[in-house]
Write an enzyme that holds these catalytic residues in place. Structure first.
Site, PDB file in Angstrom:
ATOM      1  N   TYR A 108       0.659  -1.224   0.029  1.00 11.24           N
ATOM      2  CA  TYR A 108      -0.037  -0.171   0.100  1.00 11.24           C
ATOM      3  C   TYR A 108       0.880   1.365  -0.067  1.00 11.24           C
ATOM      4  CZ  TYR A 108      -4.743  -1.960   0.867  1.00 11.24           C
ATOM      5  OH  TYR A 108      -6.000  -2.613   0.930  1.00 11.24           O
ATOM      6  N   LYS A 114       2.979 -15.274   2.776  1.00 11.52           N
ATOM      7  CA  LYS A 114       3.223 -16.103   1.681  1.00 11.52           C
ATOM      8  C   LYS A 114       4.809 -16.366   1.450  1.00 11.52           C
ATOM      9  CE  LYS A 114       1.643 -18.035  -2.432  1.00 11.52           C
ATOM     10  NZ  LYS A 114       0.793 -19.013  -2.416  1.00 11.52           N
ATOM     11  N   ASP A 170      -6.553  -6.831   4.293  1.00 16.52           N
ATOM     12  CA  ASP A 170      -7.553  -6.323   3.363  1.00 16.52           C
ATOM     13  C   ASP A 170      -8.554  -7.316   2.948  1.00 16.52           C
ATOM     14  OD1 ASP A 170      -9.063  -4.382   2.213  1.00 16.52           O
ATOM     15  OD2 ASP A 170      -7.973  -4.660   0.391  1.00 16.52           O
ATOM     16  N   ASP A 180     -12.509  -8.983   4.379  1.00 13.72           N
ATOM     17  CA  ASP A 180     -13.863  -8.826   3.575  1.00 13.72           C
ATOM     18  C   ASP A 180     -14.356 -10.246   3.449  1.00 13.72           C
ATOM     19  OD1 ASP A 180     -13.565  -6.156   2.893  1.00 13.72           O
ATOM     20  OD2 ASP A 180     -14.113  -6.450   0.878  1.00 13.72           O
TER      21      ASP A 180
HETATM   22  C1  IPM Z   1     -10.226  -1.107   3.821  1.00 12.00           C
HETATM   23  C2  IPM Z   1     -10.802  -0.545   2.476  1.00 12.00           C
HETATM   24  C3  IPM Z   1      -9.394   0.246   2.100  1.00 12.00           C
HETATM   25  C4  IPM Z   1      -8.112  -0.570   2.148  1.00 12.00           C
HETATM   26  C5  IPM Z   1      -9.618   0.974   0.724  1.00 12.00           C
HETATM   27  C6  IPM Z   1     -10.809   1.818   0.685  1.00 12.00           C
HETATM   28  C7  IPM Z   1      -8.347   1.764   0.555  1.00 12.00           C
HETATM   29  O1  IPM Z   1     -10.811  -1.455   1.466  1.00 12.00           O
HETATM   30  O2  IPM Z   1     -10.343  -0.331   4.767  1.00 12.00           O
HETATM   31  O3  IPM Z   1     -10.505  -2.383   3.950  1.00 12.00           O
HETATM   32  O4  IPM Z   1      -7.970  -1.215   1.153  1.00 12.00           O
HETATM   33  O5  IPM Z   1      -7.665  -0.565   3.171  1.00 12.00           O
HETATM   34 MG    MG Z   2     -10.714  -3.528   2.571  1.00  9.75          MG
END
Ligand code: IPM
Ligand code: MG
Length: 344
Positions: free
Chosen positions: A137, A179, A236, A240
């Protein structure tokens, strides 16, 4: 004295879920709220997603509460154009928030709302500890007409501090996800995590799982996990995925913390432009993020627990927003939670 909270509603459904969250907070304590433009809204007003003034206000606050940023209006592949997400990354980096905590504990009333079978998800109670200010990032980026690079880099110190957060949070076990069969950064990650473990936390169980395998285990045997610690991008993606164990990404809160200074509290979901403006967004992840702010940001444990239990009880009563397969809107969801809070 009242706690000073900077609120950043941001874009899309952001303002719609922030407003009711302030009502929920007012039901449990005394706060001074200071609202600022952020993300796309700030790009429209000032040309950048996070101004120095807003970053300064956040640094001076007791905690920062953020809803969501982004939307089709600001979507671009042009590297020269500002993006709402830059505000979020700038804020995380600017406040030194290297530890992102994403607790995943499906609420019993929602066991049947998950796409996974109830037997799979029952009693899951895990915490994703995501490193938040390093890795791909924040590495150097390059771009020409026909090629592009994103550098992933980690230092020993960055890995040590996030490993400590994970070991301290563990009740029984830390699963370090990497990884290491391919990436050099992962091999360093693994070495440093093992070193911190044997020197400082030998009583905690430690295992290493490759990220692809971890992705599979999250849906096949989520109860296997206690604390998952991993680098920025793996965290990240896995968080999700883990959100779906709770039935909807509309349920998952997060806390981002540094060593000192205010923390940042935000739902894991985004700005949901497809439903923005309709008043039907699920505000519960935002309420639960406010609860994490009460607990981790302000040290108000009983107030945090009161909000969490009001959310659980509203769901037990049958509250379901559209993302959970129901028909209730943001207002009704808010009423239901406030009713429980005022009753307790
Ligand atoms: C999260 C989001 C962010 C990230 C994006 C919006 C930049 O997906 O907080 O998980 O990737 O960190
Ligand atoms: Mg995210």
């Amino acid at each position: 004295m009242a706690y000073r909270i900077v609120t950043l509603p941001g874009d899309g459904i952001g303002p719609e879920i922030m407003a009711p969250t302030l009502e929920v907070l007012r039901a449990v304590g005394e706060f001074e709220f200071e609202e600022h433009l952020f993300g796309g809204a700030s790009i429209d007003a000032h040309g950048v997603a996070l101004t120095d003034e807003v970053l300064g206000a956040c640094k001076a606050a007791d905690a920062v509460l953020l809803a969501a940023v982004g939307g089709p209006k600001w979507d671009t592949t042009d590297p020269k154009k500002p993006r709402p997400e830059q505000g979020l990354l700038g804020l995380r980096k600017g406040l030194g928030l290297y530890a992102n905590l994403r607790p995943v504990k499906p609420i019993a009333a929602l066991y049947d709302s998950s796409p996974l079978r109830r037997e799979r998800i029952e009693r899951t109670d895990l915490l994703v500890v995501r490193e938040l200010t390093g890795g791909i990032y924040f590495g150097e980026k390059t771009r020409t007409e026909t090629s592009a690079t994103d550098v992933c880099s980690y230092t020993e110190e960055e890995i040590e501090r996030i490993a400590r957060v994970a070991f301290r949070a563990a009740r029984s076990k830390v699963t370090s996800v990497d990884k290491a069969n391919v990436l050099e950064t992962s091999r360093l990650w693994r070495e440093v995590v093992m070193r911190v473990h044997s020197a400082e936390f030998p009583h905690v169980q430690l295992e290493h799982v490759l990220v692809d395998n971890a992705a599979m285990m999250l849906v096949s045997s989520p109860r296997h996990f206690d604390v998952i610690v991993t680098e920025n991008m793996f965290g990240d993606i896995l968080s999700d995925e883990a959100a779906m164990l709770t039935g909807s990404i509309g349920m998952l809160p997060s806390a981002s913390l540094g060593d000192s200074g205010p923390g940042l509290f935000e739902p894991v979901h985004g700005s949901a432009p497809d439903i923005a403006g309709q008043g039907i967004a699920n505000p519960l992840a935002m309420f639960l993020s406010a609860a994490l702010m009460l607990r981790h940001g302000l040290g108000l444990e009983s107030e945090a627990a009161a909000v969490e239990s009001a959310v659980s009880r509203a769901l037990e009563d049958g509250l379901r927003t559209p993302d959970l397969g129901g028909g209730e809107d943001t207002r009704t969801a808010t009423r239901a939670v406030l009713d429980h809070l005022n009753r307790s």
